[in-house]
Write a protein that holds these residues in place. Structure first.
Motif, mmCIF file in Angstrom:
data_model
loop_
_atom_site.group_PDB
_atom_site.id
_atom_site.type_symbol
_atom_site.label_atom_id
_atom_site.label_comp_id
_atom_site.label_asym_id
_atom_site.label_seq_id
_atom_site.Cartn_x
_atom_site.Cartn_y
_atom_site.Cartn_z
ATOM 1 N N LEU A 133 0.825 -1.206 0.000
ATOM 2 C CA LEU A 133 0.000 0.000 0.000
ATOM 3 C C LEU A 133 0.862 1.261 0.000
ATOM 4 O O LEU A 133 0.573 2.228 -0.716
ATOM 5 N N ILE A 134 1.915 1.265 0.817
ATOM 6 C CA ILE A 134 2.817 2.420 0.847
ATOM 7 C C ILE A 134 3.425 2.649 -0.524
ATOM 8 O O ILE A 134 3.549 3.793 -0.993
ATOM 9 N N SER A 135 3.777 1.579 -1.177
ATOM 10 C CA SER A 135 4.403 1.666 -2.495
ATOM 11 C C SER A 135 3.434 2.168 -3.561
ATOM 12 O O SER A 135 3.838 2.862 -4.504
ATOM 13 N N THR A 136 2.140 1.855 -3.407
ATOM 14 C CA THR A 136 1.175 2.168 -4.462
ATOM 15 C C THR A 136 0.399 3.466 -4.221
ATOM 16 O O THR A 136 0.135 4.220 -5.168
ATOM 17 N N ILE A 137 0.022 3.754 -2.978
ATOM 18 C CA ILE A 137 -0.811 4.942 -2.722
ATOM 19 C C ILE A 137 -0.149 5.952 -1.797
ATOM 20 O O ILE A 137 -0.739 6.983 -1.482
ATOM 21 N N GLY A 138 1.050 5.665 -1.321
ATOM 22 C CA GLY A 138 1.746 6.603 -0.453
ATOM 23 C C GLY A 138 1.599 6.248 1.017
ATOM 24 O O GLY A 138 0.654 5.563 1.419
ATOM 25 N N SER A 139 2.538 6.737 1.809
ATOM 26 C CA SER A 139 2.604 6.341 3.222
ATOM 27 C C SER A 139 1.423 6.846 4.049
ATOM 28 O O SER A 139 0.897 6.118 4.895
ATOM 29 N N LYS A 140 0.988 8.089 3.829
ATOM 30 C CA LYS A 140 -0.067 8.657 4.674
ATOM 31 C C LYS A 140 -1.371 7.871 4.549
ATOM 32 O O LYS A 140 -1.990 7.496 5.557
ATOM 33 N N LYS A 141 -1.801 7.631 3.320
ATOM 34 C CA LYS A 141 -3.047 6.884 3.105
ATOM 35 C C LYS A 141 -2.890 5.436 3.555
ATOM 36 O O LYS A 141 -3.806 4.862 4.154
ATOM 37 N N VAL A 151 0.150 4.339 15.096
ATOM 38 C CA VAL A 151 1.502 4.582 15.620
ATOM 39 C C VAL A 151 2.443 3.447 15.231
ATOM 40 O O VAL A 151 3.580 3.675 14.813
ATOM 41 N N TRP A 152 1.968 2.223 15.336
ATOM 42 C CA TRP A 152 2.834 1.079 15.007
ATOM 43 C C TRP A 152 3.084 0.988 13.510
ATOM 44 O O TRP A 152 4.173 0.595 13.086
ATOM 45 N N ALA A 153 2.099 1.347 12.688
ATOM 46 C CA ALA A 153 2.308 1.367 11.239
ATOM 47 C C ALA A 153 3.292 2.473 10.862
ATOM 48 O O ALA A 153 4.152 2.295 9.984
ATOM 49 N N TYR A 154 3.177 3.607 11.526
ATOM 50 C CA TYR A 154 4.123 4.712 11.313
ATOM 51 C C TYR A 154 5.529 4.270 11.702
ATOM 52 O O TYR A 154 6.509 4.605 11.020
ATOM 53 N N THR A 155 5.629 3.516 12.777
ATOM 54 C CA THR A 155 6.933 2.998 13.220
ATOM 55 C C THR A 155 7.540 2.088 12.160
ATOM 56 O O THR A 155 8.734 2.164 11.872
ATOM 57 N N PHE A 156 6.712 1.212 11.587
ATOM 58 C CA PHE A 156 7.190 0.344 10.510
ATOM 59 C C PHE A 156 7.698 1.170 9.335
ATOM 60 O O PHE A 156 8.770 0.892 8.779
ATOM 61 N N TYR A 157 6.948 2.171 8.954
ATOM 62 C CA TYR A 157 7.323 3.006 7.809
ATOM 63 C C TYR A 157 8.652 3.724 8.056
ATOM 64 O O TYR A 157 9.509 3.787 7.159
ATOM 65 N N LYS A 158 8.837 4.246 9.251
ATOM 66 C CA LYS A 158 10.028 5.030 9.542
ATOM 67 C C LYS A 158 11.274 4.175 9.767
ATOM 68 O O LYS A 158 12.392 4.595 9.450
ATOM 69 N N THR A 159 11.111 2.997 10.330
ATOM 70 C CA THR A 159 12.274 2.145 10.628
ATOM 71 C C THR A 159 12.524 1.110 9.548
ATOM 72 O O THR A 159 13.557 0.433 9.569
ATOM 73 N N LYS A 160 11.567 0.953 8.624
ATOM 74 C CA LYS A 160 11.661 -0.044 7.566
ATOM 75 C C LYS A 160 11.799 -1.460 8.133
ATOM 76 O O LYS A 160 12.469 -2.307 7.580
#
Length: 234
Positions: free
Chosen positions: A101-109, A149-158
């Protein structure tokens, strides 16, 4: 365990054929750096919620009773059970699907979608689908924001590792103090506490539910900004 294995296989297939990536993009391979992230998340969440339980005990005059006999085997089994449970949920809600989803529609959505479904999922897992609308909205809001918050953590730490530590730390600690299935009140038992009424109860419940995730989000934002190589994106 079979279910967890199936989820890992499905995650590998999705990433391989949709993103042309290896499952390592989830940061799931336990390299030393990832293991350290996991334990930092675990210790942070354990300490944070111990402090919050302490303040709740002061505010509501909670009376605790220590269990007469502490069963170390049950505590260990609880830890293992919640590790598997947290890993399963993280792979579903903050794994391959979130990455795609991050790859296709962007991290925020993508993060918002993950959070919404995480909140809805807990309405069913808590078995409150037949309750009044207020408890359903409360659970959706609190668990949904936690999922954010946990999804944001995944995005930021990869990696899923830091958020997995948060997840396990919270779930496991609750089993030491509160009733829960299949493990609960493993060390302490809540005997009584003061009751809050009406708006006081609502405000306190919102603060109690949201504060851990707010503090976790602040923690994540600060460690990501730090110069530590432990949390730098790879």
């Amino acid at each position: 365990m079979i279910g967890l294995f199936v989820i890992i296989i499905i995650s590998w297939v999705l990433l391989r054929f949709i993103e042309k990536k290896n499952i390592e993009v989830l940061g799931i391979i336990p390299y030393p750096k990832r293991i350290l992230q996991f334990f930092i998340g675990l210790v942070f969440m354990l300490l944070l919620n111990l402090v919050l339980i302490y303040f709740e005990s002061l505010i509501l005059n909670v009376e605790w009773q220590e269990q007469n006999s502490i069963n170390c085997n049950l505590i260990f089994n609880s830890f293992v059970y919640h590790f598997k449970s947290a890993l399963t949920e993280d792979l579903v809600f903050r794994g391959a699907l979130l990455y795609i989803l991050i790859s296709t529609i962007g991290s925020k959505k993508a993060i918002l979608i993950s959070a919404v479904f995480f909140g809805i999922y807990h309405v069913f897992s808590y078995g409150i689908t037949g309750d009044r609308i207020i408890p359903i909205l409360y659970v959706t809001l609190i668990t949904g924001f936690t999922g954010y918050v946990w999804a944001y953590t995944f995005y930021k730490t990869k990696s899923i590792m830091l958020a997995l530590g948060f997840h396990l730390g919270y779930n496991f600690l609750m089993t030491l103090f509160y009733e829960s299935n299949p493990y609960g009140q493993l060390i302490f038992m809540e005997l009584n506490k003061e009751s809050l009424m009406d708006w006081n109860w609502l405000f306190y419940s919102l603060i109690k539910g949201l504060l851990p995730s707010i503090l976790t989000l602040i923690f994540v934002k600060n460690i990501v900004k730090s110069n530590s190589t432990i949390f730098k994106n790879e």
